[in-house]
Design an enzyme around this catalytic site. Structure first.
Site, mmCIF file in Angstrom:
data_model
loop_
_atom_site.group_PDB
_atom_site.id
_atom_site.type_symbol
_atom_site.label_atom_id
_atom_site.label_comp_id
_atom_site.label_asym_id
_atom_site.label_seq_id
_atom_site.Cartn_x
_atom_site.Cartn_y
_atom_site.Cartn_z
ATOM 1 N N HIS A 1 -1.127 17.114 -2.662
ATOM 2 C CA HIS A 1 -2.576 16.872 -2.965
ATOM 3 C C HIS A 1 -3.254 17.701 -1.891
ATOM 4 C CE1 HIS A 1 -1.754 13.430 -0.055
ATOM 5 N NE2 HIS A 1 -3.018 13.972 0.653
HETATM 6 P P1 TYD Z 1 0.210 8.333 -0.816
HETATM 7 O O1 TYD Z 1 -1.186 9.112 -1.036
HETATM 8 O O2 TYD Z 1 1.046 8.460 -2.003
HETATM 9 O O3 TYD Z 1 1.120 8.938 0.202
HETATM 10 P P2 TYD Z 1 1.372 10.658 0.548
HETATM 11 O O4 TYD Z 1 0.050 11.335 0.899
HETATM 12 O O5 TYD Z 1 2.275 10.385 1.697
HETATM 13 O O6 TYD Z 1 1.998 11.199 -0.669
HETATM 14 O O7 TYD Z 1 -0.117 6.962 -0.410
HETATM 15 C C1 TYD Z 1 0.862 5.851 -0.525
HETATM 16 C C2 TYD Z 1 0.307 4.554 -0.993
HETATM 17 O O8 TYD Z 1 -0.433 4.192 0.353
HETATM 18 C C3 TYD Z 1 -1.027 4.476 -1.926
HETATM 19 O O9 TYD Z 1 -0.761 3.650 -2.949
HETATM 20 C C4 TYD Z 1 -2.178 4.746 -1.320
HETATM 21 C C5 TYD Z 1 -1.865 4.002 -0.011
HETATM 22 N N1 TYD Z 1 -2.644 4.409 1.329
HETATM 23 C C6 TYD Z 1 -3.408 3.696 1.691
HETATM 24 O O10 TYD Z 1 -3.873 2.495 1.116
HETATM 25 N N2 TYD Z 1 -4.470 3.951 2.933
HETATM 26 C C7 TYD Z 1 -4.308 5.202 3.290
HETATM 27 O O11 TYD Z 1 -4.795 5.565 4.303
HETATM 28 C C8 TYD Z 1 -3.188 5.995 2.600
HETATM 29 C C9 TYD Z 1 -3.033 7.513 3.231
HETATM 30 C C10 TYD Z 1 -2.291 5.477 1.613
#
Ligand code: TYD
Length: 144
Positions: free
Chosen positions: A49
Protein backbone atom coordinates in the site's frame (compact mmCIF):
# COMPACT_ATOMS: atom_id res chain seq x y z
CA UNK A 1 14.06 7.97 -6.02
CA UNK A 2 16.18 9.05 -3.11
CA UNK A 3 16.58 6.57 -0.23
CA UNK A 4 16.76 8.38 3.11
CA UNK A 5 18.22 6.42 6.00
CA UNK A 6 18.66 8.01 9.41
CA UNK A 7 21.56 6.77 11.53
CA UNK A 8 20.62 7.20 15.19
CA UNK A 9 23.06 7.77 18.00
CA UNK A 10 23.52 4.62 20.11
CA UNK A 11 24.36 5.37 23.74
CA UNK A 12 26.54 2.36 24.36
CA UNK A 13 28.52 1.43 27.44
CA UNK A 14 29.69 -1.79 29.06
CA UNK A 15 26.03 -2.68 29.80
CA UNK A 16 24.95 -2.60 26.17
CA UNK A 17 23.22 -0.20 23.76
CA UNK A 18 20.37 2.28 24.03
CA UNK A 19 18.81 4.35 21.23
CA UNK A 20 16.47 7.24 22.06
CA UNK A 21 14.21 8.78 19.39
CA UNK A 22 12.63 12.19 19.86
CA UNK A 23 10.08 13.73 17.54
CA UNK A 24 11.26 16.66 15.41
CA UNK A 25 14.83 15.95 16.49
CA UNK A 26 15.81 12.39 15.58
CA UNK A 27 12.53 11.83 13.72
CA UNK A 28 11.50 14.45 11.12
CA UNK A 29 7.83 14.63 12.17
CA UNK A 30 5.61 14.53 15.24
CA UNK A 31 5.21 10.88 16.23
CA UNK A 32 1.48 10.18 16.55
CA UNK A 33 1.62 6.39 16.50
CA UNK A 34 4.05 3.53 17.02
CA UNK A 35 3.42 -0.04 15.93
CA UNK A 36 5.60 -3.07 15.41
CA UNK A 37 5.49 -6.24 13.39
CA UNK A 38 6.87 -9.46 14.88
CA UNK A 39 6.37 -13.23 14.77
CA UNK A 40 6.26 -12.94 10.99
CA UNK A 41 5.67 -16.25 9.26
CA UNK A 42 8.08 -17.73 6.75
CA UNK A 43 7.83 -16.41 3.20
CA UNK A 44 5.23 -13.73 3.92
CA UNK A 45 5.23 -10.24 2.48
CA UNK A 46 3.29 -7.34 3.98
CA UNK A 47 2.44 -3.77 3.20
CA UNK A 48 1.33 -3.49 -0.46
CA UNK A 49 0.00 0.00 0.00
CA UNK A 50 0.88 3.69 -0.09
CA UNK A 51 -0.43 6.60 1.94
CA UNK A 52 -1.91 9.93 0.95
CA UNK A 53 -0.43 11.88 3.87
CA UNK A 54 1.24 9.61 6.40
CA UNK A 55 5.01 9.52 6.73
CA UNK A 56 6.95 6.78 8.49
CA UNK A 57 10.31 5.79 9.84
CA UNK A 58 10.94 2.02 9.82
CA UNK A 59 13.41 0.60 12.32
CA UNK A 60 14.32 -3.07 12.27
CA UNK A 61 15.06 -3.27 16.00
CA UNK A 62 15.80 -7.01 15.80
CA UNK A 63 16.47 -9.46 12.99
CA UNK A 64 16.38 -8.43 9.34
CA UNK A 65 13.97 -7.75 6.51
CA UNK A 66 13.81 -6.03 3.15
CA UNK A 67 11.65 -3.11 2.05
CA UNK A 68 10.64 -2.53 -1.55
CA UNK A 69 9.93 1.14 -2.22
CA UNK A 70 8.21 2.30 -5.37
CA UNK A 71 7.48 5.92 -6.31
CA UNK A 72 5.53 4.99 -9.43
CA UNK A 73 8.59 5.47 -11.63
CA UNK A 74 11.24 3.25 -10.09
CA UNK A 75 11.60 0.60 -7.42
CA UNK A 76 14.38 0.09 -4.91
CA UNK A 77 14.96 -2.67 -2.38
CA UNK A 78 16.42 -1.59 0.94
CA UNK A 79 17.75 -4.18 3.42
CA UNK A 80 17.14 -3.30 7.08
CA UNK A 81 19.09 -5.09 9.81
CA UNK A 82 20.46 -2.46 12.17
CA UNK A 83 18.59 -1.30 15.29
CA UNK A 84 20.24 2.14 15.04
CA UNK A 85 19.05 2.83 11.46
CA UNK A 86 15.71 4.25 10.36
CA UNK A 87 14.35 4.19 6.82
CA UNK A 88 12.23 7.19 5.95
CA UNK A 89 9.16 6.31 3.88
CA UNK A 90 7.32 9.32 2.59
CA UNK A 91 3.65 9.42 1.70
CA UNK A 92 2.84 8.43 -1.90
CA UNK A 93 5.48 5.69 -1.82
CA UNK A 94 4.24 2.14 -2.40
CA UNK A 95 5.92 -0.17 0.13
CA UNK A 96 6.27 -3.91 0.52
CA UNK A 97 8.07 -5.65 3.38
CA UNK A 98 9.48 -9.15 2.87
CA UNK A 99 12.34 -11.55 3.60
CA UNK A 100 11.72 -11.34 7.35
CA UNK A 101 14.07 -13.40 9.50
CA UNK A 102 12.02 -15.38 12.09
CA UNK A 103 13.22 -13.12 14.93
CA UNK A 104 12.44 -9.81 13.20
CA UNK A 105 10.84 -6.97 15.09
CA UNK A 106 10.06 -4.13 12.70
CA UNK A 107 9.06 -0.95 14.52
CA UNK A 108 7.21 1.77 12.66
CA UNK A 109 7.01 5.39 13.81
CA UNK A 110 4.14 7.14 12.06
CA UNK A 111 3.19 10.78 11.61
CA UNK A 112 -0.57 10.09 11.81
CA UNK A 113 -3.06 8.01 13.75
CA UNK A 114 -4.43 4.92 12.03
CA UNK A 115 -6.87 5.99 9.34
CA UNK A 116 -7.99 3.57 6.65
CA UNK A 117 -9.01 6.54 4.44
CA UNK A 118 -5.34 7.51 4.15
CA UNK A 119 -4.42 4.15 2.55
CA UNK A 120 -4.08 3.49 -1.16
CA UNK A 121 -4.28 -0.30 -1.38
CA UNK A 122 -4.71 -0.81 -5.12
CA UNK A 123 -1.54 -0.50 -7.21
CA UNK A 124 -3.26 1.00 -10.25
CA UNK A 125 -5.00 3.57 -8.02
CA UNK A 126 -1.56 4.36 -6.59
CA UNK A 127 -0.07 4.96 -10.06
CA UNK A 128 -2.99 7.25 -10.89
CA UNK A 129 -2.68 9.05 -7.55
CA UNK A 130 1.07 9.78 -7.91
CA UNK A 131 0.57 10.97 -11.48
CA UNK A 132 -2.02 13.52 -10.34
CA UNK A 133 -0.04 14.31 -7.15
CA UNK A 134 3.11 15.18 -9.15
CA UNK A 135 1.11 17.40 -11.49
CA UNK A 136 -0.45 19.30 -8.57
CA UNK A 137 2.90 19.94 -6.77
CA UNK A 138 5.99 21.89 -7.67
CA UNK A 139 9.18 19.85 -8.32
CA UNK A 140 10.56 21.06 -5.00
CA UNK A 141 7.53 19.80 -3.06
CA UNK A 142 7.58 16.42 -4.82
CA UNK A 143 11.26 15.82 -3.99
CA UNK A 144 10.61 16.26 -0.24
P1 TYD B 1 -2.14 -4.20 7.69
O1 TYD B 1 -2.46 -2.85 7.11
O2 TYD B 1 -2.61 -5.39 6.94
O3 TYD B 1 -0.56 -4.33 7.93
P2 TYD B 1 0.65 -4.27 6.87
O4 TYD B 1 0.80 -2.83 6.48
O5 TYD B 1 1.84 -4.77 7.63
O6 TYD B 1 0.34 -5.12 5.69
O7 TYD B 1 -2.69 -4.24 9.18
C1 TYD B 1 -2.98 -5.44 9.85
C2 TYD B 1 -4.17 -5.22 10.78
O8 TYD B 1 -3.85 -4.34 11.83
C3 TYD B 1 -5.37 -4.64 10.06
O9 TYD B 1 -6.52 -5.30 10.58
C4 TYD B 1 -5.41 -3.19 10.49
C5 TYD B 1 -4.76 -3.24 11.86
N1 TYD B 1 -4.01 -2.03 12.20
C6 TYD B 1 -4.46 -1.24 13.25
O10 TYD B 1 -5.50 -1.50 13.87
N2 TYD B 1 -3.73 -0.14 13.59
C7 TYD B 1 -2.59 0.18 12.95
O11 TYD B 1 -1.95 1.19 13.32
C8 TYD B 1 -2.14 -0.64 11.87
C9 TYD B 1 -0.88 -0.31 11.10
C10 TYD B 1 -2.89 -1.74 11.52
Amino acid sequence: MQIIKYVFQPHGDERGQLVALEELKDIPFRIRRVYYIYDTKKGVARGFHAHKNLKQILVCVHGSCKIRLDDGKEQKIVPLDKPYEGLYVSNTIWREMFDFSPDTVLMVLASELYNEDDYIRNYNDFLEYVKNYSESCTDEEVSK
